[in-house]
Design a protein around this motif. Structure first.
Motif, PDB file in Angstrom:
ATOM      1  N   SER A 182      -0.394   2.390  -6.186  1.00 28.61           N
ATOM      2  CA  SER A 182       0.096   1.274  -5.509  1.00 28.61           C
ATOM      3  C   SER A 182       0.577   0.129  -5.744  1.00 28.61           C
ATOM      4  CB  SER A 182      -0.480   0.917  -4.456  1.00 28.61           C
ATOM      5  OG  SER A 182      -2.182   0.513  -4.562  1.00 28.61           O
ATOM      6  N   TYR A 183       1.284  -1.329  -4.908  1.00 30.65           N
ATOM      7  CA  TYR A 183       1.635  -1.976  -5.694  1.00 30.65           C
ATOM      8  C   TYR A 183       0.038  -3.169  -5.868  1.00 30.65           C
ATOM      9  CZ  TYR A 183       6.455  -1.315  -6.739  1.00 30.65           C
ATOM     10  OH  TYR A 183       7.670  -1.055  -6.453  1.00 30.65           O
ATOM     11  N   ASP A 233       0.759  -1.220   0.219  1.00 29.79           N
ATOM     12  CA  ASP A 233       0.320   0.296  -0.344  1.00 29.79           C
ATOM     13  C   ASP A 233       0.832   1.574   0.125  1.00 29.79           C
ATOM     14  OD1 ASP A 233      -2.337  -1.780   0.114  1.00 29.79           O
ATOM     15  OD2 ASP A 233      -2.072  -1.584   2.223  1.00 29.79           O
ATOM     16  N   ARG A 239       3.998   1.926  -1.232  1.00 25.40           N
ATOM     17  CA  ARG A 239       4.748   1.923  -2.672  1.00 25.40           C
ATOM     18  C   ARG A 239       3.931   2.348  -3.926  1.00 25.40           C
ATOM     19  NH1 ARG A 239      10.223  -1.240  -2.239  1.00 25.40           N
ATOM     20  NH2 ARG A 239      11.378  -0.464   0.094  1.00 25.40           N
ATOM     21  N   HIS A 240       4.743   2.903  -4.230  1.00 26.57           N
ATOM     22  CA  HIS A 240       3.951   3.234  -5.929  1.00 26.57           C
ATOM     23  C   HIS A 240       4.374   3.267  -7.054  1.00 26.57           C
ATOM     24  CE1 HIS A 240       1.019   5.245  -2.826  1.00 26.57           C
ATOM     25  NE2 HIS A 240       0.679   4.888  -3.422  1.00 26.57           N
TER      26      HIS A 240
END
Length: 152
Positions: A90-91, A73, A75-76
């Motif tokens: 987001s991942y 949630d 990291r993008h």
């Protein structure tokens, strides 16, 4: 005095094998680094940097790959669309929309930044579910020492 000879791999002489990896509950970065080593051919004793010595890798269950902590949630992915501002995703959202992309981009960024990288990444076959069309290649499981995510 004896002279030692060094073997240098040539493009047509490399025998390629097929490996299969189940990505269920695997940590994304550890999985990607192991796959990148096999794609480059660094697991072979006749590794040559200027020749593509790697093997084919099939990844199944890409939708079940995990990350440690809250990185899914937090990291993008960012990219530029041509309009002002950047697109963010987001991942976790990317995993729901395109589960193969998480592994593909992680492995692609671990490969060398040269012309061989495009040849190497073509040997990576990623599938979201457990089914794949490469049964005839008789892929053997990739030998890895990895930590899986513990279910909480």
């Amino acid at each position: 005095m004896t002279v030692q000879s060094t073997t240098v791999a040539k493009t047509g002489e490399v025998d390629r094998s097929w490996h299969i990896v189940d990505a269920t509950d695997e940590v994304l970065g550890r999985l990607a680094s192991d796959i990148a080593v096999v794609l480059m051919g660094k697991h072979r004793p006749q590794y040559t940097p200027h020749v593509d010595c790697g093997d084919f890798v099939i990844v199944v269950n890409a939708e079940k790959v995990a990350m440690t902590g809250k990185k899914m949630d937090a990291r993008h992915y960012t990219w530029y669309t041509g309009y002002p501002g950047l697109k963010l995703e987001s991942y976790g959202d990317r995993q729901q929309r395109k589960p193969e992309d998480l592994i593909y981009h992680a492995v692609r960024r671990m490969l060398p930044k040269n012309k061989l990288a495009s040849q190497m990444i073509k040997k990576l076959k990623i599938y979201a579910g457990p089914e794949h069309p490469h049964v005839a290649q008789q892929a053997e499981p990739l030998k890895r020492v990895s930590k899986k995510i513990a279910k909480r």
